[in-house]
Enzyme design. Structure first.
Site, PDB file in Angstrom:
ATOM      1  N   ASP A   1       0.844  -1.324   0.116  1.00 45.81           N
ATOM      2  CA  ASP A   1       0.192   0.034   0.075  1.00 45.81           C
ATOM      3  C   ASP A   1       0.845   1.365   0.240  1.00 45.81           C
ATOM      4  O   ASP A   1       2.110   1.164   0.164  1.00 45.81           O
ATOM      5  CB  ASP A   1      -1.075  -0.030   1.222  1.00 45.81           C
ATOM      6  CG  ASP A   1      -0.361  -0.276   2.515  1.00 45.81           C
ATOM      7  OD1 ASP A   1       0.884  -0.357   2.700  1.00 45.81           O
ATOM      8  OD2 ASP A   1      -1.054  -1.045   3.529  1.00 45.81           O
TER       9      ASP A   1
ATOM     10  N   ASP B   1      -7.681  -2.291  13.695  1.00 49.38           N
ATOM     11  CA  ASP B   1      -8.899  -2.646  13.337  1.00 49.38           C
ATOM     12  C   ASP B   1      -9.004  -3.870  12.584  1.00 49.38           C
ATOM     13  O   ASP B   1     -10.191  -4.115  12.140  1.00 49.38           O
ATOM     14  CB  ASP B   1      -9.783  -1.503  12.674  1.00 49.38           C
ATOM     15  CG  ASP B   1      -9.021  -1.046  11.241  1.00 49.38           C
ATOM     16  OD1 ASP B   1      -8.108  -1.736  10.905  1.00 49.38           O
ATOM     17  OD2 ASP B   1      -9.539  -0.215  10.534  1.00 49.38           O
TER      18      ASP B   1
ATOM     19  N   HIS C   1      -7.321  -4.496   9.781  1.00 49.25           N
ATOM     20  CA  HIS C   1      -7.088  -4.634   8.295  1.00 49.25           C
ATOM     21  C   HIS C   1      -5.804  -5.286   8.063  1.00 49.25           C
ATOM     22  O   HIS C   1      -4.805  -5.280   8.763  1.00 49.25           O
ATOM     23  CB  HIS C   1      -6.995  -3.095   7.769  1.00 49.25           C
ATOM     24  CG  HIS C   1      -5.957  -2.145   8.350  1.00 49.25           C
ATOM     25  ND1 HIS C   1      -6.180  -0.922   8.733  1.00 49.25           N
ATOM     26  CD2 HIS C   1      -4.737  -2.555   8.677  1.00 49.25           C
ATOM     27  CE1 HIS C   1      -4.934  -0.409   8.982  1.00 49.25           C
ATOM     28  NE2 HIS C   1      -4.172  -1.124   8.762  1.00 49.25           N
TER      29      HIS C   1
ATOM     30  N   GLU D   1      -9.844  -1.850   4.993  1.00 48.43           N
ATOM     31  CA  GLU D   1     -10.410  -1.568   6.098  1.00 48.43           C
ATOM     32  C   GLU D   1     -11.775  -2.356   6.319  1.00 48.43           C
ATOM     33  O   GLU D   1     -12.167  -3.047   5.498  1.00 48.43           O
ATOM     34  CB  GLU D   1     -10.875   0.139   6.005  1.00 48.43           C
ATOM     35  CG  GLU D   1      -9.563   1.119   5.938  1.00 48.43           C
ATOM     36  CD  GLU D   1      -8.939   0.942   7.479  1.00 48.43           C
ATOM     37  OE1 GLU D   1      -8.775  -0.127   7.932  1.00 48.43           O
ATOM     38  OE2 GLU D   1      -8.334   1.905   7.581  1.00 48.43           O
TER      39      GLU D   1
HETATM   40  C1  GLP Z   1      -0.408   0.167   8.615  1.00 49.81           C
HETATM   41  C2  GLP Z   1      -0.364  -0.585   7.148  1.00 49.81           C
HETATM   42  C3  GLP Z   1      -0.621  -2.145   7.330  1.00 49.81           C
HETATM   43  C4  GLP Z   1       0.124  -2.464   8.812  1.00 49.81           C
HETATM   44  C5  GLP Z   1      -0.449  -1.487  10.014  1.00 49.81           C
HETATM   45  C6  GLP Z   1       0.166  -2.370  11.233  1.00 49.81           C
HETATM   46  O1  GLP Z   1      -1.898   0.229   8.722  1.00 49.81           O
HETATM   47  N1  GLP Z   1      -1.043  -0.341   6.181  1.00 49.81           N
HETATM   48  O2  GLP Z   1       0.051  -2.954   6.413  1.00 49.81           O
HETATM   49  O3  GLP Z   1      -0.198  -3.927   9.148  1.00 49.81           O
HETATM   50  O4  GLP Z   1       0.074  -0.427   9.431  1.00 49.81           O
HETATM   51  O5  GLP Z   1       1.231  -1.422  11.770  1.00 49.81           O
HETATM   52  P1  GLP Z   1       2.094  -1.566  13.275  1.00 49.81           P
HETATM   53  O6  GLP Z   1       3.020  -2.672  12.798  1.00 49.81           O
HETATM   54  O7  GLP Z   1       2.759  -0.117  13.160  1.00 49.81           O
HETATM   55  O8  GLP Z   1       1.146  -1.717  14.225  1.00 49.81           O
END
Ligand code: GLP
Length: 261
Positions: A67, A136, A138, A143
């Site tokens: 992404d 959440d 995802h 989402e």
């Molecule tokens: C972002 C990314 C996700 C990732 C998430 C978790 O939202 N788009 O791909 O899994 O962060 O982040 P963290 O590892 O900081 O909890």
């Protein structure tokens, strides 16, 4: 799905990095799907260290990130292109032309989604997709209520994601409200998936994604539909799982895990 619980975050991270390195060593022209987020920083540090010790070679590897924020140019410190260059690509022997992310500055969003899908397809598909999970539930930026058959496209981000990620932005309100993301359908097309979940704050959502019903309300639960998925957790993130004893037995006894115990 296989679930592996390691006692510490460091061991969970190290196992993740070793599985990726071993997969690349078995197929040098590897197509690797990558994720961002705080969880992955230690995985990339491990992979970089392995590369510097000549334990894994990225020279023929192609990467595809999940992404990218819409409206952030590559040089913006909060773009995922910047994150990937900073945490991984500049430390390893990868050809930067073989690294792919959606273009957050693309004018035509529909065309950008199609371009990214075609790029993945044209190189034969992703061999292994690395995933984290959002608070959440995802995966990528899929989402709640995202189609479980979705492909790469733009998505509006939820307040939960905004709360989790805007802390990295200065000021926090400058975080984009939208992003490009591979769809759940794109992710499920990967030949293998490894998801890494660490920390107590992810324990509730980990239990929902791994042991709850498959639902678009928690897009991480779609991994239950994938035939070759391994989810690696540290003890803190595994706290609310109900079948821990079973998962631990499998890891301790099944021959495929002998070299990783
Ligand atoms: C972002 C990314 C996700 C990732 C998430 C978790 O939202 N788009 O791909 O899994 O962060 O982040 P963290 O590892 O900081 O909890």
């Amino acid at each position: 799905m296989e679930v592996i619980i390691r006692p510490t975050t460091q061991e969970a991270v190290h196992l993740t990095a070793r599985l990726i390195a071993d997969a690349i060593n078995a197929k040098p022209e590897f197509k690797l799907g990558l994720a961002t987020g705080a969880t992955m920083e230690a995985v990339y540090a491990d992979l970089a260290a392995m590369n510097q010790r000549n334990e894994v070679d990225f020279s023929l590897v192609k990467t595809f990130n999940l992404d990218e924020y819409i409206g952030l140019p590559p040089e913006d410190k909060n773009s995922y292109r910047y994150y990937m260059n900073y945490h991984l690509f500049r430390h390893i022997n990868i050809d930067i032309r073989n690294t792919n992310l959606p273009d957050g500055m693309a004018k035509d969003e529909v065309a950008e989604g199609e371009r990214y899908e075609a790029a993945i397809r044209d190189c034969g598909g992703i061999d292994l997709q690395l995933l984290g999970i959002g608070s959440d539930g995802h995966i990528g930026f899929n989402e709640p209520i995202s189609s479980l058959a979705g492909r790469t496209r733009s998505k509006a981000l939820t307040p939960a994601t905004y709360a989790q990620n805007s802390i990295y932005f200065n000021p926090p309100e400058s975080m984009p409200r939208r992003a490009f993301t591979m769809g759940v359908g794109t992710i499920l097309d990967a030949r293998r998936i490894i998801m890494l979940i660490t920390g107590a704050r992810k324990a509730g959502i980990a239990a929902k994604a791994l042991e709850g019903p498959v639902t678009s309300m928690v897009t991480g639960s779609a991994l239950q539909l994938h035939p070759r998925t391994v989810v690696i957790l540290d003890e803190a993130a595994a706290a609310e799982l109900t079948q821990k004893e079973y998962y631990n037995w499998v890891f301790a006894n099944e021959p495929e895990w002998a070299q990783y115990r």
